[in-house]
Design a protein around this motif. Structure first.
Motif, PDB file in Angstrom:
ATOM      1  N   ILE A 120      21.591  11.861 -29.310  1.00 53.34           N
ATOM      2  CA  ILE A 120      21.705  12.824 -28.212  1.00 53.34           C
ATOM      3  C   ILE A 120      20.945  12.246 -27.020  1.00 53.34           C
ATOM      4  N   ARG A 121      21.666  11.896 -25.972  1.00 55.53           N
ATOM      5  CA  ARG A 121      21.073  11.112 -24.898  1.00 55.53           C
ATOM      6  C   ARG A 121      20.909  11.866 -23.584  1.00 55.53           C
ATOM      7  N   THR A 122      21.665  12.932 -23.370  1.00 55.80           N
ATOM      8  CA  THR A 122      21.659  13.582 -22.061  1.00 55.80           C
ATOM      9  C   THR A 122      21.401  15.076 -22.180  1.00 55.80           C
ATOM     10  N   MET A 179       0.420  29.909 -33.541  1.00 61.78           N
ATOM     11  CA  MET A 179       0.929  29.557 -32.206  1.00 61.78           C
ATOM     12  C   MET A 179       2.396  29.151 -32.306  1.00 61.78           C
ATOM     13  N   THR A 180       3.216  29.673 -31.426  1.00 62.15           N
ATOM     14  CA  THR A 180       4.639  29.348 -31.411  1.00 62.15           C
ATOM     15  C   THR A 180       4.935  28.437 -30.226  1.00 62.15           C
ATOM     16  N   LEU A 181       5.533  27.288 -30.522  1.00 61.59           N
ATOM     17  CA  LEU A 181       5.906  26.355 -29.471  1.00 61.59           C
ATOM     18  C   LEU A 181       7.379  26.523 -29.129  1.00 61.59           C
ATOM     19  N   ASP A 182       7.703  26.315 -27.884  1.00 60.85           N
ATOM     20  CA  ASP A 182       9.097  26.331 -27.452  1.00 60.85           C
ATOM     21  C   ASP A 182       9.711  24.974 -27.790  1.00 60.85           C
ATOM     22  N   ARG A 183      10.693  24.976 -28.685  1.00 56.29           N
ATOM     23  CA  ARG A 183      11.299  23.734 -29.160  1.00 56.29           C
ATOM     24  C   ARG A 183      12.683  23.499 -28.568  1.00 56.29           C
ATOM     25  N   THR A 184      13.015  24.216 -27.513  1.00 59.29           N
ATOM     26  CA  THR A 184      14.345  24.090 -26.930  1.00 59.29           C
ATOM     27  C   THR A 184      14.714  22.638 -26.678  1.00 59.29           C
ATOM     28  N   LEU A 185      13.794  21.895 -26.089  1.00 56.65           N
ATOM     29  CA  LEU A 185      14.044  20.491 -25.772  1.00 56.65           C
ATOM     30  C   LEU A 185      12.765  19.707 -26.052  1.00 56.65           C
ATOM     31  N   SER A 186      12.922  18.575 -26.743  1.00 54.36           N
ATOM     32  CA  SER A 186      11.769  17.735 -27.058  1.00 54.36           C
ATOM     33  C   SER A 186      12.167  16.272 -26.985  1.00 54.36           C
ATOM     34  N   ILE A 187      11.140  15.418 -26.926  1.00 53.28           N
ATOM     35  CA  ILE A 187      11.341  13.969 -26.900  1.00 53.28           C
ATOM     36  C   ILE A 187      10.818  13.405 -28.207  1.00 53.28           C
ATOM     37  N   ALA A 188      11.648  12.629 -28.885  1.00 51.46           N
ATOM     38  CA  ALA A 188      11.345  12.147 -30.221  1.00 51.46           C
ATOM     39  C   ALA A 188      10.150  11.206 -30.244  1.00 51.46           C
ATOM     40  N   PRO A 189       9.419  11.201 -31.368  1.00 50.87           N
ATOM     41  CA  PRO A 189       8.407  10.169 -31.568  1.00 50.87           C
ATOM     42  C   PRO A 189       9.092   8.827 -31.771  1.00 50.87           C
ATOM     43  N   MET A 190       8.735   7.822 -30.977  1.00 53.20           N
ATOM     44  CA  MET A 190       9.371   6.506 -31.053  1.00 53.20           C
ATOM     45  C   MET A 190       8.306   5.423 -31.024  1.00 53.20           C
ATOM     46  N   MET A 191       8.271   4.612 -32.076  1.00 52.79           N
ATOM     47  CA  MET A 191       7.293   3.541 -32.154  1.00 52.79           C
ATOM     48  C   MET A 191       7.462   2.570 -30.990  1.00 52.79           C
ATOM     49  N   ASP A 192       6.337   2.169 -30.425  1.00 56.17           N
ATOM     50  CA  ASP A 192       6.298   1.240 -29.304  1.00 56.17           C
ATOM     51  C   ASP A 192       6.929   1.811 -28.038  1.00 56.17           C
ATOM     52  N   CYS A 193       7.146   3.101 -28.010  1.00 53.96           N
ATOM     53  CA  CYS A 193       7.751   3.739 -26.839  1.00 53.96           C
ATOM     54  C   CYS A 193       6.918   4.914 -26.342  1.00 53.96           C
ATOM     55  N   THR A 194       6.781   5.957 -27.147  1.00 54.00           N
ATOM     56  CA  THR A 194       6.185   7.203 -26.654  1.00 54.00           C
ATOM     57  C   THR A 194       4.658   7.181 -26.770  1.00 54.00           C
ATOM     58  N   CYS A 226      16.759  20.885 -29.506  1.00 51.95           N
ATOM     59  CA  CYS A 226      17.405  19.578 -29.471  1.00 51.95           C
ATOM     60  C   CYS A 226      16.352  18.530 -29.107  1.00 51.95           C
ATOM     61  N   MET A 227      16.296  17.461 -29.895  1.00 53.90           N
ATOM     62  CA  MET A 227      15.355  16.377 -29.659  1.00 53.90           C
ATOM     63  C   MET A 227      16.105  15.147 -29.174  1.00 53.90           C
ATOM     64  N   LEU A 228      15.724  14.655 -27.987  1.00 57.24           N
ATOM     65  CA  LEU A 228      16.309  13.446 -27.422  1.00 57.24           C
ATOM     66  C   LEU A 228      15.363  12.278 -27.647  1.00 57.24           C
ATOM     67  N   GLY A 229      15.910  11.061 -27.628  1.00 58.87           N
ATOM     68  CA  GLY A 229      15.073   9.908 -27.873  1.00 58.87           C
ATOM     69  C   GLY A 229      15.326   8.758 -26.934  1.00 58.87           C
ATOM     70  N   ARG A 230      16.201   7.841 -27.345  1.00 63.93           N
ATOM     71  CA  ARG A 230      16.391   6.595 -26.600  1.00 63.93           C
ATOM     72  C   ARG A 230      16.963   6.825 -25.202  1.00 63.93           C
ATOM     73  N   GLY A 231      17.745   7.882 -25.014  1.00 60.75           N
ATOM     74  CA  GLY A 231      18.314   8.140 -23.697  1.00 60.75           C
ATOM     75  C   GLY A 231      17.247   8.346 -22.638  1.00 60.75           C
ATOM     76  N   PRO A 232      16.378   9.352 -22.805  1.00 59.94           N
ATOM     77  CA  PRO A 232      15.319   9.554 -21.805  1.00 59.94           C
ATOM     78  C   PRO A 232      14.310   8.419 -21.761  1.00 59.94           C
ATOM     79  N   TYR A 233      14.118   7.705 -22.874  1.00 53.99           N
ATOM     80  CA  TYR A 233      13.178   6.594 -22.795  1.00 53.99           C
ATOM     81  C   TYR A 233      13.739   5.481 -21.904  1.00 53.99           C
ATOM     82  N   GLY A 234      15.002   5.153 -22.106  1.00 51.08           N
ATOM     83  CA  GLY A 234      15.610   4.099 -21.293  1.00 51.08           C
ATOM     84  C   GLY A 234      15.892   4.524 -19.876  1.00 51.08           C
ATOM     85  N   SER A 235      16.019   5.828 -19.661  1.00 49.37           N
ATOM     86  CA  SER A 235      16.312   6.354 -18.327  1.00 49.37           C
ATOM     87  C   SER A 235      15.516   7.638 -18.110  1.00 49.37           C
TER      88      SER A 235
END
Length: 329
Positions: free
Chosen positions: A208-210, A1-16, A224-233
């Motif tokens: 990478i926040r936006t 199976m092939t996943l589209d990895r264009t944009l993803s949200i990072a694994p974040m402890m106590d967040c995701t 591209c994997m985003l993390g704290r930016g989308p979590y905070g906003s």
């Protein structure tokens, strides 16, 4: 199976956690979501039904696992597949003491053969993609040659993608928070890795926040994997589906996101989940908009006082009316 990895949200402890992922999925139907890291030992010795629970609406969703023993990692991967996750990812990037003492996380960058053995064991056990998330280096092992050797080991073992946090990790002397901020970012090193490993999907992560920033990286990498930016906003993800995939965006405003999230909130409250488990992920929905501070404060104070779903309505009342509603008056 092939996943589209264009944009993803990072694994974040106590967040995701599952509640955050559901909210983010309301805002984007296409972004690939990752769980918080769960250790293989926790899954084997704990309660997999509780640890792996999620809503089918979250798909596509990947499970991140921490561990370094191939047989245990394979057993955990099998659980991930049995529970319907779309991918299983190996944590080779977290620098916390708890992770380090457990012989997994970023310290494994010094043991590429161990990581490769885990990849092989997991690949032999499951049909879903097995991927690796790493740093560009650790401590004094931070040359491009070290990163290239690590990549060679996991690529030969069959990893289906390598997600690279473009900072090295200092395993001594820096806290996990400092390791997200102090070591300098080196995006060019990840770009070079992609040039040298053209057949291996490479996803870039770190600072990478936006959506604009993500778009700037995509010509050089596969995702591209985003993390704290989308979590905070969380609303900063709005527009991702139309911009990156040409799909209709599911919601038009953060007010619509709140309305869409409310049935989920009521369902979890009926199961006994505390309101704070949901509202803490909602606090940044109106980031940068009038009334955002009052929204956050009302949610926090109401959750601390043991309120229910009504505190969300109370917080909404502290916001200006949406433009569309004002125009209709």
């Amino acid at each position: 199976m092939t996943l589209d990895r264009t944009l993803s949200i990072a694994p974040m402890m106590d967040c995701t956690d599952r509640h955050d992922r559901y909210l983010l999925r309301l805002i984007s139907r296409r972004v690939l979501l990752y769980t918080e890291m769960i250790t293989a030992n926790a899954l084997i010795h704990g309660d997999p039904a509780r640890l792996l629970a999620y809503d089918p609406f979250e798909h596509p969703v990947a499970l991140q696992i921490g561990g370094s023993e191939p047989e245990r990692m394979a057993a955990a991967a099998r659980m991930a597949e049995d529970f319907g996750y779309d991918e299983v990812n190996i944590n080779v990037g977290c620098p916390s003491d708890r992770v380090k003492n457990g012989a997994f996380g970023a310290c494994l960058m010094a043991e590429p053969d161990t990581v490769a053995e885990c990849v092989r064991a997991m690949r032999a056990t499951v049909s879903i993609p097995v991927t690796v998330k790493s740093r560009i280096g650790i401590d004094d092992q931070d040359s491009y040659e070290h990163l290239n050797r690590f990549t060679a080991a996991v690529a030969e073992a069959g990893t289906e993608a390598l997600i690279v946090h473009a900072r090295k990790a200092w395993l001594q002397g820096l806290s996990p928070k400092e390791n997200r901020e102090i070591p300098p970012l080196d995006y060019e090193r990840v770009y070079r890795l992609k040039r040298d490993w053209s057949a291996l999907p490479i996803v870039i992560n770190g600072g990478i926040r936006t959506l604009d920033e993500a778009a700037g990286h995509l010509p050089a990498v596969d995702g591209c994997m985003l993390g704290r930016g989308p979590y905070g906003s969380p609303w900063s993800l709005a527009g991702a589906d139309s911009r990156f995939w040409g799909d209709p965006d599911p919601l038009d405003s953060p007010h619509e996101a709140v309305a869409a999230y409310m049935p989920y909130v009521h369902a979890r409250l009926a199961e006994g989940v505390p309101i704070h488990h949901m509202t803490r992920h909602m606090s940044g929905l109106f980031q940068g908009q009038p009334g955002a501070r009052a929204w956050r404060r009302t949610l926090a104070e109401g959750a601390a006082a043991g309120g229910g779903a009504e505190i969300i309505e109370q917080a909404l009342a502290r916001l200006p009316e949406p433009e569309a509603e004002r125009a209709a008056v």
